[in-house]
Design a protein around this motif. Sequence first.
Motif, PDB file in Angstrom:
ATOM      1  N   MET A 256       0.878  -1.087  -0.033  1.00  8.63           N
ATOM      2  CA  MET A 256      -0.082   0.011   0.028  1.00  8.63           C
ATOM      3  C   MET A 256       0.825   1.203   0.052  1.00  8.63           C
ATOM      4  O   MET A 256       2.010   1.351   0.859  1.00  8.63           O
ATOM      5  CB  MET A 256      -0.883   0.266   1.058  1.00  8.63           C
ATOM      6  CG  MET A 256      -2.330  -0.218   0.966  1.00  8.63           C
ATOM      7  SD  MET A 256      -3.327   0.000   2.530  1.00  8.63           S
ATOM      8  CE  MET A 256      -4.374   1.329   1.831  1.00  8.63           C
ATOM      9  N   LYS A 257       0.688   2.318  -0.890  1.00 11.72           N
ATOM     10  CA  LYS A 257       1.433   3.395  -0.779  1.00 11.72           C
ATOM     11  C   LYS A 257       0.596   4.404   0.001  1.00 11.72           C
ATOM     12  O   LYS A 257      -0.352   4.372   0.416  1.00 11.72           O
ATOM     13  CB  LYS A 257       1.366   3.975  -2.138  1.00 11.72           C
ATOM     14  CG  LYS A 257       1.934   3.138  -3.321  1.00 11.72           C
ATOM     15  CD  LYS A 257       1.936   4.020  -4.548  1.00 11.72           C
ATOM     16  CE  LYS A 257       2.986   3.075  -5.338  1.00 11.72           C
ATOM     17  NZ  LYS A 257       3.142   3.993  -6.865  1.00 11.72           N
ATOM     18  N   SER A 258       1.582   5.272   0.564  1.00 16.25           N
ATOM     19  CA  SER A 258       0.934   6.405   1.433  1.00 16.25           C
ATOM     20  C   SER A 258       0.331   7.642   0.712  1.00 16.25           C
ATOM     21  O   SER A 258       0.660   7.785  -0.469  1.00 16.25           O
ATOM     22  CB  SER A 258       2.220   7.059   2.069  1.00 16.25           C
ATOM     23  OG  SER A 258       2.745   6.169   3.001  1.00 16.25           O
ATOM     24  N   TYR A 259      -0.544   8.103   1.000  1.00 13.22           N
ATOM     25  CA  TYR A 259      -1.358   9.316   0.477  1.00 13.22           C
ATOM     26  C   TYR A 259      -0.609  10.467   0.547  1.00 13.22           C
ATOM     27  O   TYR A 259      -0.281  10.802   1.769  1.00 13.22           O
ATOM     28  CB  TYR A 259      -2.839   9.238   1.054  1.00 13.22           C
ATOM     29  CG  TYR A 259      -3.626  10.700   0.166  1.00 13.22           C
ATOM     30  CD1 TYR A 259      -4.232  10.280  -0.958  1.00 13.22           C
ATOM     31  CD2 TYR A 259      -3.739  11.480   1.164  1.00 13.22           C
ATOM     32  CE1 TYR A 259      -4.821  11.536  -1.430  1.00 13.22           C
ATOM     33  CE2 TYR A 259      -4.526  12.633   0.667  1.00 13.22           C
ATOM     34  CZ  TYR A 259      -4.936  12.685  -0.881  1.00 13.22           C
ATOM     35  OH  TYR A 259      -5.662  13.834  -1.314  1.00 13.22           O
ATOM     36  N   MET A 260      -0.315  11.382  -0.381  1.00 10.52           N
ATOM     37  CA  MET A 260       0.226  12.641  -0.290  1.00 10.52           C
ATOM     38  C   MET A 260      -0.739  13.510  -0.876  1.00 10.52           C
ATOM     39  O   MET A 260      -1.119  13.482  -2.107  1.00 10.52           O
ATOM     40  CB  MET A 260       1.582  12.601  -1.157  1.00 10.52           C
ATOM     41  CG  MET A 260       2.683  11.895  -0.612  1.00 10.52           C
ATOM     42  SD  MET A 260       3.117  12.501   0.726  1.00 10.52           S
ATOM     43  CE  MET A 260       4.734  11.319   0.952  1.00 10.52           C
ATOM     44  N   ALA A 261      -1.226  14.447  -0.061  1.00  9.69           N
ATOM     45  CA  ALA A 261      -1.993  15.626  -0.665  1.00  9.69           C
ATOM     46  C   ALA A 261      -1.457  16.438  -1.621  1.00  9.69           C
ATOM     47  O   ALA A 261      -0.543  16.794  -1.670  1.00  9.69           O
ATOM     48  CB  ALA A 261      -2.722  16.342   0.740  1.00  9.69           C
TER      49      ALA A 261
ATOM     50  N   LEU B   7      -5.040  25.376  11.510  1.00 14.38           N
ATOM     51  CA  LEU B   7      -4.085  26.183  10.493  1.00 14.38           C
ATOM     52  C   LEU B   7      -3.208  25.154   9.674  1.00 14.38           C
ATOM     53  O   LEU B   7      -3.223  25.307   8.398  1.00 14.38           O
ATOM     54  CB  LEU B   7      -3.600  27.556  10.788  1.00 14.38           C
ATOM     55  CG  LEU B   7      -4.196  28.656  11.409  1.00 14.38           C
ATOM     56  CD1 LEU B   7      -3.324  29.626  12.078  1.00 14.38           C
ATOM     57  CD2 LEU B   7      -4.953  29.059  10.187  1.00 14.38           C
ATOM     58  N   MET B   8      -2.781  24.464  10.179  1.00 13.57           N
ATOM     59  CA  MET B   8      -1.816  23.422   9.694  1.00 13.57           C
ATOM     60  C   MET B   8      -2.579  22.320   9.053  1.00 13.57           C
ATOM     61  O   MET B   8      -2.066  21.738   8.162  1.00 13.57           O
ATOM     62  CB  MET B   8      -0.830  22.872  10.875  1.00 13.57           C
ATOM     63  CG  MET B   8       0.022  23.728  11.492  1.00 13.57           C
ATOM     64  SD  MET B   8       1.382  22.925  12.237  1.00 13.57           S
ATOM     65  CE  MET B   8       0.778  22.801  13.847  1.00 13.57           C
ATOM     66  N   GLY B   9      -3.795  21.825   9.284  1.00 12.40           N
ATOM     67  CA  GLY B   9      -4.530  20.871   8.722  1.00 12.40           C
ATOM     68  C   GLY B   9      -4.262  19.602   9.322  1.00 12.40           C
ATOM     69  O   GLY B   9      -4.528  18.583   8.951  1.00 12.40           O
ATOM     70  N   LYS B  10      -3.730  19.625  10.628  1.00 13.74           N
ATOM     71  CA  LYS B  10      -3.589  18.196  11.448  1.00 13.74           C
ATOM     72  C   LYS B  10      -4.727  17.527  11.839  1.00 13.74           C
ATOM     73  O   LYS B  10      -4.772  16.424  12.319  1.00 13.74           O
ATOM     74  CB  LYS B  10      -2.721  18.582  12.673  1.00 13.74           C
ATOM     75  CG  LYS B  10      -1.100  18.657  12.271  1.00 13.74           C
ATOM     76  CD  LYS B  10      -0.482  18.751  13.471  1.00 13.74           C
ATOM     77  CE  LYS B  10       1.170  18.616  12.903  1.00 13.74           C
ATOM     78  NZ  LYS B  10       1.893  18.398  14.383  1.00 13.74           N
ATOM     79  N   HIS B  11      -6.202  18.353  11.793  1.00 17.09           N
ATOM     80  CA  HIS B  11      -7.312  17.724  12.037  1.00 17.09           C
ATOM     81  C   HIS B  11      -7.936  17.015  10.899  1.00 17.09           C
ATOM     82  O   HIS B  11      -8.911  16.557  11.243  1.00 17.09           O
ATOM     83  CB  HIS B  11      -8.187  18.903  12.596  1.00 17.09           C
ATOM     84  CG  HIS B  11      -8.643  19.718  11.432  1.00 17.09           C
ATOM     85  ND1 HIS B  11      -7.621  20.659  10.732  1.00 17.09           N
ATOM     86  CD2 HIS B  11      -9.447  19.852  11.015  1.00 17.09           C
ATOM     87  CE1 HIS B  11      -8.248  21.445  10.027  1.00 17.09           C
ATOM     88  NE2 HIS B  11      -9.630  21.080   9.832  1.00 17.09           N
ATOM     89  N   LYS B  12      -7.216  16.991   9.890  1.00 16.29           N
ATOM     90  CA  LYS B  12      -7.754  16.385   8.553  1.00 16.29           C
ATOM     91  C   LYS B  12      -7.010  15.065   8.370  1.00 16.29           C
ATOM     92  O   LYS B  12      -5.766  14.981   8.624  1.00 16.29           O
ATOM     93  CB  LYS B  12      -7.699  17.007   7.296  1.00 16.29           C
ATOM     94  CG  LYS B  12      -8.406  18.475   7.437  1.00 16.29           C
ATOM     95  CD  LYS B  12      -8.263  19.104   5.967  1.00 16.29           C
ATOM     96  CE  LYS B  12      -9.004  20.274   5.951  1.00 16.29           C
ATOM     97  NZ  LYS B  12      -8.841  21.212   4.740  1.00 16.29           N
ATOM     98  N   PRO B  13      -7.743  14.051   8.128  1.00 12.99           N
ATOM     99  CA  PRO B  13      -7.063  12.769   7.664  1.00 12.99           C
ATOM    100  C   PRO B  13      -5.913  12.835   6.545  1.00 12.99           C
ATOM    101  O   PRO B  13      -5.301  12.090   6.387  1.00 12.99           O
ATOM    102  CB  PRO B  13      -8.175  11.770   7.277  1.00 12.99           C
ATOM    103  CG  PRO B  13      -9.359  12.593   7.089  1.00 12.99           C
ATOM    104  CD  PRO B  13      -9.241  13.860   7.781  1.00 12.99           C
ATOM    105  N   GLU B  14      -6.324  13.751   5.492  1.00 10.63           N
ATOM    106  CA  GLU B  14      -5.462  13.884   4.353  1.00 10.63           C
ATOM    107  C   GLU B  14      -4.192  14.827   4.758  1.00 10.63           C
ATOM    108  O   GLU B  14      -3.460  15.143   3.877  1.00 10.63           O
ATOM    109  CB  GLU B  14      -6.041  14.428   3.239  1.00 10.63           C
ATOM    110  CG  GLU B  14      -6.664  15.628   3.319  1.00 10.63           C
ATOM    111  CD  GLU B  14      -8.238  15.598   3.727  1.00 10.63           C
ATOM    112  OE1 GLU B  14      -8.855  16.661   3.604  1.00 10.63           O
ATOM    113  OE2 GLU B  14      -8.823  14.555   4.221  1.00 10.63           O
TER     114      GLU B  14
END
Length: 142
Positions: free
Chosen positions: A1-6, A36-43
């Motif tokens: 499985m590959k890691s997801y990169m936004a 602001l950093m987006g750490k609350h998102k799964p992506e």
Amino acid sequence: MKSYMAKPKEVERKWYVVDAEGKTLGRLSTQIAMVLMGKHKPEYTSHIDTGDYVIVINAEKVTLTGKKLDQKFHVRHTGYPGGQRKVSLRNVLDKHPERVIEHSVKGMLPKNRLGRQMYKKLKVYAGSEHAHQAQQPEALEV
């Protein structure tokens, strides 16, 4: 499985509004910095700005614990010899209450181009009115 990169073009940004009335400065700032950093998102991707916009209202009513109002200082330097300027947090909160939250959150963001890009998504207002009604911000519980 590959890691997801936004990818920067695929990031969807929301607008959140936070009421700072009665909230402790440090606890409020950490939650805002995470959004602001987006750490609350799964992506979340560390090298891409995946964060959302945050509007902070009632910045003048933020609370601080202990004796921080008199013992903590905002320090800057003019660039000239002997040009260090210190202003107590109480004075900053009286004259420019937005700067207290801005300064606190900025210190919790990365110290590079990406951090400066994230910081631009923070909007702080001293009162309860803001100019971003058109973006239909959601209330963010902190």
